[in-house]
Design a protein around this motif. Structure first.
Motif, PDB file in Angstrom:
ATOM      1  N   GLY A 132     -12.379   5.627  -4.104  1.00 27.17           N
ATOM      2  CA  GLY A 132     -11.278   4.268  -3.894  1.00 27.17           C
ATOM      3  C   GLY A 132      -9.679   4.447  -3.338  1.00 27.17           C
ATOM      4  O   GLY A 132      -9.041   5.105  -4.389  1.00 27.17           O
ATOM      5  N   TYR A 133      -9.288   4.120  -2.762  1.00 23.91           N
ATOM      6  CA  TYR A 133      -8.064   4.203  -2.526  1.00 23.91           C
ATOM      7  C   TYR A 133      -7.132   3.141  -2.102  1.00 23.91           C
ATOM      8  O   TYR A 133      -7.491   1.877  -1.900  1.00 23.91           O
ATOM      9  CB  TYR A 133      -7.660   5.095  -0.903  1.00 23.91           C
ATOM     10  CG  TYR A 133      -8.048   6.291  -0.669  1.00 23.91           C
ATOM     11  CD1 TYR A 133      -7.773   7.316  -1.069  1.00 23.91           C
ATOM     12  CD2 TYR A 133      -9.406   6.575  -0.614  1.00 23.91           C
ATOM     13  CE1 TYR A 133      -7.766   8.866  -1.449  1.00 23.91           C
ATOM     14  CE2 TYR A 133     -10.051   7.485  -0.163  1.00 23.91           C
ATOM     15  CZ  TYR A 133      -9.380   8.690  -0.521  1.00 23.91           C
ATOM     16  OH  TYR A 133      -9.923  10.282  -0.811  1.00 23.91           O
ATOM     17  N   ASP A 134      -6.103   2.835  -2.891  1.00 28.79           N
ATOM     18  CA  ASP A 134      -5.086   1.980  -2.815  1.00 28.79           C
ATOM     19  C   ASP A 134      -3.571   2.435  -2.020  1.00 28.79           C
ATOM     20  O   ASP A 134      -2.594   1.372  -2.473  1.00 28.79           O
ATOM     21  CB  ASP A 134      -4.942   1.153  -4.254  1.00 28.79           C
ATOM     22  CG  ASP A 134      -4.591   2.122  -5.181  1.00 28.79           C
ATOM     23  OD1 ASP A 134      -3.959   3.129  -4.888  1.00 28.79           O
ATOM     24  OD2 ASP A 134      -4.754   2.201  -7.070  1.00 28.79           O
ATOM     25  N   SER A 187       0.802  -1.252  -0.277  1.00 28.41           N
ATOM     26  CA  SER A 187      -0.056   0.217  -0.196  1.00 28.41           C
ATOM     27  C   SER A 187       0.538   1.374   0.038  1.00 28.41           C
ATOM     28  O   SER A 187       0.507   2.513  -0.191  1.00 28.41           O
ATOM     29  CB  SER A 187      -1.271  -0.061   1.350  1.00 28.41           C
ATOM     30  OG  SER A 187      -0.277   0.137   2.432  1.00 28.41           O
ATOM     31  N   VAL A 188       2.364   1.269   0.286  1.00 22.41           N
ATOM     32  CA  VAL A 188       2.668   2.191   0.489  1.00 22.41           C
ATOM     33  C   VAL A 188       3.783   2.867  -0.991  1.00 22.41           C
ATOM     34  O   VAL A 188       4.147   3.865  -1.078  1.00 22.41           O
ATOM     35  CB  VAL A 188       4.200   2.578   1.567  1.00 22.41           C
ATOM     36  CG1 VAL A 188       3.038   2.488   2.949  1.00 22.41           C
ATOM     37  CG2 VAL A 188       4.683   1.512   2.263  1.00 22.41           C
ATOM     38  N   LEU A 189       3.992   1.000  -1.879  1.00 24.94           N
ATOM     39  CA  LEU A 189       4.705   1.247  -2.904  1.00 24.94           C
ATOM     40  C   LEU A 189       3.440   1.301  -3.753  1.00 24.94           C
ATOM     41  O   LEU A 189       3.953   0.786  -4.963  1.00 24.94           O
ATOM     42  CB  LEU A 189       5.652   0.112  -2.933  1.00 24.94           C
ATOM     43  CG  LEU A 189       6.830  -0.150  -2.014  1.00 24.94           C
ATOM     44  CD1 LEU A 189       7.118  -0.990  -1.828  1.00 24.94           C
ATOM     45  CD2 LEU A 189       7.840   1.091  -1.912  1.00 24.94           C
ATOM     46  N   PHE A 190       2.549   1.897  -4.019  1.00 22.69           N
ATOM     47  CA  PHE A 190       1.756   1.538  -4.981  1.00 22.69           C
ATOM     48  C   PHE A 190       1.668   0.459  -6.086  1.00 22.69           C
ATOM     49  O   PHE A 190       0.819   0.974  -7.146  1.00 22.69           O
ATOM     50  CB  PHE A 190       1.836   3.165  -6.010  1.00 22.69           C
ATOM     51  CG  PHE A 190       2.354   4.421  -5.634  1.00 22.69           C
ATOM     52  CD1 PHE A 190       0.886   5.205  -5.485  1.00 22.69           C
ATOM     53  CD2 PHE A 190       3.688   4.891  -5.041  1.00 22.69           C
ATOM     54  CE1 PHE A 190       1.482   6.131  -4.969  1.00 22.69           C
ATOM     55  CE2 PHE A 190       3.549   5.750  -4.549  1.00 22.69           C
ATOM     56  CZ  PHE A 190       2.616   6.742  -3.979  1.00 22.69           C
ATOM     57  N   ARG A 191       1.454  -0.730  -4.928  1.00 23.38           N
ATOM     58  CA  ARG A 191       1.184  -1.827  -5.987  1.00 23.38           C
ATOM     59  C   ARG A 191       0.074  -2.739  -5.236  1.00 23.38           C
ATOM     60  O   ARG A 191       0.486  -3.823  -5.392  1.00 23.38           O
ATOM     61  CB  ARG A 191       2.475  -2.372  -5.612  1.00 23.38           C
ATOM     62  CG  ARG A 191       2.849  -3.235  -4.967  1.00 23.38           C
ATOM     63  CD  ARG A 191       4.362  -3.603  -4.938  1.00 23.38           C
ATOM     64  NE  ARG A 191       5.227  -4.465  -3.851  1.00 23.38           N
ATOM     65  CZ  ARG A 191       6.446  -4.757  -3.498  1.00 23.38           C
ATOM     66  NH1 ARG A 191       7.416  -4.039  -4.310  1.00 23.38           N
ATOM     67  NH2 ARG A 191       6.664  -4.958  -2.118  1.00 23.38           N
ATOM     68  N   SER A 192      -0.504  -2.328  -3.994  1.00 23.64           N
ATOM     69  CA  SER A 192      -1.744  -2.993  -3.341  1.00 23.64           C
ATOM     70  C   SER A 192      -2.833  -3.904  -4.943  1.00 23.64           C
ATOM     71  O   SER A 192      -3.162  -2.273  -5.511  1.00 23.64           O
ATOM     72  CB  SER A 192      -2.251  -2.656  -1.979  1.00 23.64           C
ATOM     73  OG  SER A 192      -3.178  -3.189  -1.923  1.00 23.64           O
ATOM     74  N   THR A 193      -3.071  -4.147  -4.670  1.00 23.77           N
ATOM     75  CA  THR A 193      -4.518  -4.677  -5.435  1.00 23.77           C
ATOM     76  C   THR A 193      -5.837  -4.486  -4.348  1.00 23.77           C
ATOM     77  O   THR A 193      -7.144  -5.021  -5.475  1.00 23.77           O
ATOM     78  CB  THR A 193      -4.651  -6.274  -5.697  1.00 23.77           C
ATOM     79  OG1 THR A 193      -4.498  -6.479  -5.027  1.00 23.77           O
ATOM     80  CG2 THR A 193      -3.715  -6.065  -6.765  1.00 23.77           C
TER      81      THR A 193
END
Length: 345
Positions: A236-238, A221-227
Motif C-alpha cells: 500500500g502506497y500513500d 500525496s506529495v506532502l505525506f497526508r493522503s488518506t
C-alpha cells in the motif's frame, strides 16, 4: 567437557541478553545539501557553525572548493563530495595514478579521509550532460583503484547521483524501469555498485511531480497526508516519495540487481516562487522526510529500512537557473535563521 559447558553457558547468557535488550538499529542518516550558486552566502566557516549548532552531522558538497573543505576539516561532520561532470573525462582516460593524485590534491590536502562518507562521480549527467555519460563508470573504476591503493575503498563509497527521470516508467512502482537509452551506462554502473557494496544515488523531488502533473498528482500525496491508499503488488502506497524510491528498487531488480540500497541525494520543497511553494508546505514535506528517516520507517517494499536522505538546500541560491522556485529551497536564511521550524533530530 568443562570448556564445552562454559561455552554453552555463555551462549545462553548472550541469548537472554539479546531477548531482553534487543539490538537497536541506528536511524538512517539525514544530511543537508550545501549548494553555493549564490552571491550572498555567508563564509563557509559560518555555514559549518550553523550546521553543527542544528545537530546536522552529514552534508553534501557539490564540488571540491578548497575553502569550503578546509572549513569542514576537523568539524566531525561527515561529507558526501561531488566531482564535477567536466572532470570525469580526465579521470576516466588517465591512469590510476592520475586519480590518486587528484584525490591527494583536491580532497585529502584539505579534509581528512575519515570525514568523507561518499564521493559522487558527477551529478544528473544522464539528464543534463549526456556527453559525459561514457565516462561515469571508467572514472569510478579508476577512483576505486586509487582508494584501494590508500586502503580507503571500504570506508569511502563511490556512486553517481541521478535524476529520477532516468526511469522511463515509475508508476505503479512495481513497473519501475530504467530508460532503455540509459541501460548501456546503468548496467555497468549497477554492477560496480553491487561489487563495491555502494548505494544507487537518486535525486527525488515529489514537488516536481506535483507541479508538472497536478491533474494526476495530488498535493496531499506529495506532502505525506493522503488518506488514499494505492495498492501495488499487495503493498500500500500513500505518498509519492515512497513510490519513487521503490520504483528504483523495482527497476534495479528488473535488471538483475536487487538489494542495492537507495540513497536520496537531494530532496526538498521550495518556500516560494511556485505553485504550493510555502514555508508551511516545506515544513510538512521535509519534516516528514526527516521523521521517517529517523524512525527507520522505510518504504512499502523495504519496510523498516530507513532511507538515507540529503535535504536540499542549506540556503536559498539566488543565482540558480530555471524556474523561480529553484532559488527558494533554503532551510535557513543567509542570516542563519530557519525559514521554518524544521528539526533534524
Amino acid at each position: 567437557m568443562e570448556i564445552q559447558r562454559l561455552f554453552l553457558s555463555l551462549t545462553s547468557l548472550l541469548l537472554c541478553l539479546f531477548i531482553f535488550f534487543p539490538h537497536s538499529t541506528a536511524a538512517a542518516p539525514v544530511g543537508i545539501c550545501y549548494g553555493r550558486v549564490a552571491n550572498n552566502l555567508p563564509p563557509p566557516s559560518n555555514a559549518v557553525n550553523l550546521i553543527k549548532s542544528n545537530g546536522i552531522t552529514t552534508v553534501r558538497l557539490f564540488n571540491t572548493d578548497p575553502e569550503t573543505l578546509t572549513a569542514f576539516s576537523g568539524s566531525g561532520i561527515s561529507l558526501m563530495i561531488g566531482i564535477p561532470n567536466e572532470i570525469l573525462p580526465s579521470l576516466a582516460n588517465g591512469p590510476v595514478d592520475a586519480s590518486l593524485q587528484w584525490l591527494q590534491s583536491n580532497l585529502f590536502a584539505h579534509i581528512p579521509p575519515n570525514q568523507i562518507r561518499y564521493i559522487a562521480i558527477g551529478n544528473e549527467i544522464l539528464l543534463r550532460d549526456t556527453f559525459y555519460s561514457p565516462y561515469i563508470v571508467p572514472a569510478m573504476q579508476n577512483m576505486h583503484k586509487a582508494l584501494q591503493t590508500l586502503n580507503l575503498a571500504d570506508t569511502i563509497k563511490l556512486s553517481s547521483a541521478h535524476a529520477a527521470s532516468i526511469l522511463s516508467n515509475s508508476y505503479p512502482p512495481s513497473a519501475g524501469a530504467f530508460d532503455p537509452n540509459f541501460l548501456p551506462v546503468m548496467i555497468p554502473l549497477l554492477q560496480f555498485l553491487r561489487d563495491t557494496q555502494s548505494p544507487l544515488m537518486v535525486n527525488v523531488y515529489p514537488y516536481f511531480s506535483y507541479v508538472n502533473n497536478p491533474q494526476y498528482v495530488s498535493l496531499d500525496s506529495v506532502l505525506f497526508r493522503s488518506t488514499n491508499i494505492e495498492n501495488d503488488q499487495n503493498l500500500g502506497y500513500d505518498n509519492v516519495f515512497d513510490m519513487t524510491v521503490d520504483a528504483f528498487a523495482y527497476a534495479m531488480e528488473r535488471e538483475g540487481f536487487g538489494g542495492i540500497p537507495v540513497v536520496v541525494t537531494e530532496t526538498g520543497w521550495p518556500t516560494g516562487g511556485g505553485a504550493a511553494a510555502s514555508p508551511e508546505n516545506a515544513l510538512a514535506y521535509n519534516g516528514n522526510v526527516v521523521r521517517r528517516a529517523l524512525e527507520n520507517v522505510g518504504t512499502p517494499k523495504r519496510p523498516g529500512v530507513g532511507v538515507e536522505v540529503f535535504l536540499f538546500d542549506l540556503f536559498d541560491e539566488n543565482e540558480k537557473d530555471g524556474e523561480e522556485f529553484e532559488k527558494h529551497f533554503g532551510v535557513f536564511g543567509v542570516d542563519g535563521v530557519k525559514a521554518y521550524g524544521l528539526n533534524f533530530s
